[in-house]
Write a protein that holds these residues in place. Structure first.
Motif, PDB file in Angstrom:
ATOM      1  N   VAL A  82       0.853  -1.198   0.000  1.00  0.00           N
ATOM      2  CA  VAL A  82       0.000   0.000   0.000  1.00  0.00           C
ATOM      3  C   VAL A  82       0.884   1.242   0.000  1.00  0.00           C
ATOM      4  N   ILE A  83       0.602   2.145  -0.917  1.00  0.00           N
ATOM      5  CA  ILE A  83       1.249   3.456  -0.928  1.00  0.00           C
ATOM      6  C   ILE A  83       0.246   4.453  -0.351  1.00  0.00           C
ATOM      7  N   CYS A  84       0.588   5.024   0.789  1.00  0.00           N
ATOM      8  CA  CYS A  84      -0.307   5.957   1.490  1.00  0.00           C
ATOM      9  C   CYS A  84       0.030   7.384   1.082  1.00  0.00           C
ATOM     10  N   VAL A  85      -0.935   8.076   0.483  1.00  0.00           N
ATOM     11  CA  VAL A  85      -0.719   9.445   0.027  1.00  0.00           C
ATOM     12  C   VAL A  85      -1.364  10.415   1.002  1.00  0.00           C
ATOM     13  N   LEU A  86      -0.576  11.368   1.481  1.00  0.00           N
ATOM     14  CA  LEU A  86      -1.065  12.391   2.409  1.00  0.00           C
ATOM     15  C   LEU A  86      -1.543  13.593   1.589  1.00  0.00           C
ATOM     16  N   HIS A  87      -2.831  13.877   1.651  1.00  0.00           N
ATOM     17  CA  HIS A  87      -3.394  14.988   0.878  1.00  0.00           C
ATOM     18  C   HIS A  87      -3.890  16.137   1.743  1.00  0.00           C
ATOM     19  N   SER A  88      -4.315  15.830   2.943  1.00  0.00           N
ATOM     20  CA  SER A  88      -5.086  16.783   3.732  1.00  0.00           C
ATOM     21  C   SER A  88      -4.301  18.046   4.067  1.00  0.00           C
ATOM     22  N   SER A 126       3.597  17.723  -0.246  1.00  0.00           N
ATOM     23  CA  SER A 126       4.304  18.974   0.023  1.00  0.00           C
ATOM     24  C   SER A 126       5.400  18.737   1.052  1.00  0.00           C
ATOM     25  N   SER A 127       6.412  19.598   1.041  1.00  0.00           N
ATOM     26  CA  SER A 127       7.523  19.480   1.992  1.00  0.00           C
ATOM     27  C   SER A 127       7.047  19.654   3.427  1.00  0.00           C
ATOM     28  N   ALA A 128       6.134  20.604   3.654  1.00  0.00           N
ATOM     29  CA  ALA A 128       5.620  20.838   5.005  1.00  0.00           C
ATOM     30  C   ALA A 128       4.904  19.602   5.527  1.00  0.00           C
ATOM     31  N   GLN A 129       4.164  18.954   4.653  1.00  0.00           N
ATOM     32  CA  GLN A 129       3.449  17.740   5.018  1.00  0.00           C
ATOM     33  C   GLN A 129       4.428  16.636   5.418  1.00  0.00           C
ATOM     34  N   PRO A 184       9.310   9.167  12.898  1.00  0.00           N
ATOM     35  CA  PRO A 184      10.651   9.406  12.339  1.00  0.00           C
ATOM     36  C   PRO A 184      11.274   8.202  11.632  1.00  0.00           C
ATOM     37  N   LYS A 185      10.812   6.996  11.903  1.00  0.00           N
ATOM     38  CA  LYS A 185      11.423   5.816  11.290  1.00  0.00           C
ATOM     39  C   LYS A 185      10.842   5.499   9.906  1.00  0.00           C
ATOM     40  N   GLN A 186       9.753   6.165   9.564  1.00  0.00           N
ATOM     41  CA  GLN A 186       9.076   5.849   8.310  1.00  0.00           C
ATOM     42  C   GLN A 186       9.695   6.605   7.132  1.00  0.00           C
ATOM     43  N   ARG A 187       9.913   5.905   6.054  1.00  0.00           N
ATOM     44  CA  ARG A 187      10.380   6.535   4.819  1.00  0.00           C
ATOM     45  C   ARG A 187       9.228   7.317   4.190  1.00  0.00           C
ATOM     46  N   VAL A 188       9.468   8.567   3.848  1.00  0.00           N
ATOM     47  CA  VAL A 188       8.449   9.406   3.217  1.00  0.00           C
ATOM     48  C   VAL A 188       9.046  10.029   1.963  1.00  0.00           C
ATOM     49  N   VAL A 189       8.394   9.845   0.834  1.00  0.00           N
ATOM     50  CA  VAL A 189       8.868  10.394  -0.424  1.00  0.00           C
ATOM     51  C   VAL A 189       7.982  11.575  -0.819  1.00  0.00           C
ATOM     52  N   LEU A 190       8.591  12.621  -1.332  1.00  0.00           N
ATOM     53  CA  LEU A 190       7.850  13.808  -1.755  1.00  0.00           C
ATOM     54  C   LEU A 190       7.492  13.692  -3.227  1.00  0.00           C
ATOM     55  N   ILE A 191       6.196  13.702  -3.541  1.00  0.00           N
ATOM     56  CA  ILE A 191       5.714  13.706  -4.925  1.00  0.00           C
ATOM     57  C   ILE A 191       4.638  14.785  -5.029  1.00  0.00           C
ATOM     58  N   PRO A 192       4.991  15.978  -5.489  1.00  0.00           N
ATOM     59  CA  PRO A 192       3.989  17.037  -5.611  1.00  0.00           C
ATOM     60  C   PRO A 192       2.867  16.642  -6.564  1.00  0.00           C
ATOM     61  N   SER A 201      -1.437  33.890   2.177  1.00  0.00           N
ATOM     62  CA  SER A 201      -0.002  33.713   2.379  1.00  0.00           C
ATOM     63  C   SER A 201       0.329  32.278   2.782  1.00  0.00           C
ATOM     64  N   ASP A 202      -0.536  31.639   3.573  1.00  0.00           N
ATOM     65  CA  ASP A 202      -0.279  30.257   3.981  1.00  0.00           C
ATOM     66  C   ASP A 202      -0.353  29.306   2.796  1.00  0.00           C
ATOM     67  N   VAL A 203      -1.276  29.546   1.877  1.00  0.00           N
ATOM     68  CA  VAL A 203      -1.371  28.712   0.677  1.00  0.00           C
ATOM     69  C   VAL A 203      -0.218  29.018  -0.277  1.00  0.00           C
ATOM     70  N   ALA A 204       0.123  30.284  -0.425  1.00  0.00           N
ATOM     71  CA  ALA A 204       1.229  30.670  -1.307  1.00  0.00           C
ATOM     72  C   ALA A 204       2.533  30.017  -0.885  1.00  0.00           C
ATOM     73  N   ALA A 205       2.694  29.780   0.421  1.00  0.00           N
ATOM     74  CA  ALA A 205       3.922  29.166   0.928  1.00  0.00           C
ATOM     75  C   ALA A 205       4.100  27.732   0.451  1.00  0.00           C
ATOM     76  N   THR A 206       3.006  27.088   0.006  1.00  0.00           N
ATOM     77  CA  THR A 206       3.095  25.710  -0.490  1.00  0.00           C
ATOM     78  C   THR A 206       3.345  25.661  -1.995  1.00  0.00           C
ATOM     79  N   MET A 207       3.346  26.806  -2.647  1.00  0.00           N
ATOM     80  CA  MET A 207       3.538  26.893  -4.085  1.00  0.00           C
ATOM     81  C   MET A 207       4.939  27.423  -4.408  1.00  0.00           C
TER      82      MET A 207
END
Length: 335
Positions: free
Chosen positions: A85-91, A119-122, A131-139, A261-267
């Motif tokens: 299972v690949i778990c994607v964080l969207h929220s 996102s990087s913040a996510q 901290p032990k879980q591998r997390v890959v960033l895919i925008p 500004s908070d949304v712009a920071a994710t772009m």
């Protein structure tokens, strides 16, 4: 490879748009892609969700499951067995502030092959807790059908895309549209997305649902690309986003963007945006006004950014990155 994507419900939102775009590309590349939902018609109980998902897995026999958002991530790992299972964080919300979700995530770490953050913040928020879980960033990626219109209409509406819920700040949108429409009699605002009763005062809700109102709720649409090509500006009043698909789609269409500004920071910072202080209706009015009073210049800058948007966030690139992660997840043993 057979892929099963799992979502919460067949609604309109960023996760659903991202999953549909991925499926379109994967199918074009020869993958067998299927979609299922935990809640098809209405929210169900835990057992109904688990049994329904198990039945979908039995029917599809997927090689890999890609689940989108917190609850699908939990249920997919509970019933997937040996299927990766690949778990994607969207929220955009901090899901793991919920003690139940945090406990479930800790419990399921041993069953977690891969976690994708959009996102990087996510990613930082998740790694701080696990901290032990591998997390890959895919925008998130944007589909190729989102492209600038052949002709740009300066008189087009200012549009908003997304569910009308508190996080998207419809109250701010209402205050801004009323102020701008007083200043600019020809200005028009349209919000496309499912409406949630109770997010506005009764008077505001009635005013925005009037057919003659200059700022109206249009309800859901399946043709977001057409809506954007007919628009002049995207106004995104949301207080928080993980990595907004709506903003990427507007950027690929060459629309000037107004956002908090908070949304712009994710772009990416090179994206032309008129930014306002999150939650500040007066500042948001200023930001919208700045674009409308110099629309040709804003449009020129937005069109100039389109090639970079496509290069960095085209759905084909996103889909290939997911494919690489799916191959890795299948080859890796459960940690």
């Amino acid at each position: 490879m057979r892929v099963l994507q799992v979502l919460l419900s067949p609604r309109i939102g960023g996760a659903e748009s991202a999953a549909a775009s991925l499926a379109e590309v994967w199918e074009g590349r020869g993958l067998a892609c299927h979609m299922t939902y935990l809640d098809r018609d209405r929210p169900g109980g835990a057992l109904a969700r688990a049994f329904g998902l198990r039945e979908a897995i039995r029917e599809v026999q997927p090689d890999v499951i890609v689940s989108h958002s917190a609850l699908p991530n939990v249920y997919s790992r509970l019933v997937a067995g040996a299927i990766p299972v690949i778990c994607v964080l969207h929220s955009a919300a901090r899901d793991f502030d919920d003690p139940k979700l945090k406990f479930a995530e800790r419990l399921l770490q041993h069953q977690t092959r891969s976690v994708v953050a959009v996102s990087s913040a996510q990613r930082e928020e998740y790694v701080a807790l696990f901290p032990k879980q591998r997390v890959v960033l895919i925008p998130n990626g944007v589909a190729s059908r989102f492209a600038p219109a052949a002709q740009f209409d300066l008189r087009g509406p200012v549009v908003t895309i997304g569910r009308v819920v508190a996080q998207k700040d419809p109250a701010l949108w209402s205050a801004v549209t009323r102020a701008i429409c007083v200043e600019h009699g020809s200005a028009r605002f349209e919000w496309f997305g499912p409406f949630s009763p109770g997010v506005l005062s009764t008077d505001d809700e009635r005013w925005h649902h009037r057919s003659d109102s200059p700022a109206v709720f249009r309800g859901p649409t399946k043709n977001v690309d057409e809506v954007l090509r007919g628009a002049a500006v995207l106004f995104h009043p949301a207080r928080r986003e993980a990595h907004s698909v709506a903003l990427l789609e507007a950027a690929a269409t060459g629309l000037p963007i107004v956002c908090s500004s908070d949304v712009a920071a994710t772009m990416p910072q090179w994206l032309p945006m008129s930014v306002f202080s999150t939650g500040d209706a007066r500042d948001a009015t200023r930001a919208v006004r700045a674009v409308l009073t110099d629309l040709e210049s804003w449009r020129e800058r937005a069109i100039g950014a389109v090639p970079q948007v496509v290069d960095n966030f085209g759905i084909e690139r996103t889909a290939r990155t997911y494919e690489s992660e799916m191959v890795r997840a299948r080859q890796a043993g459960v940690s």
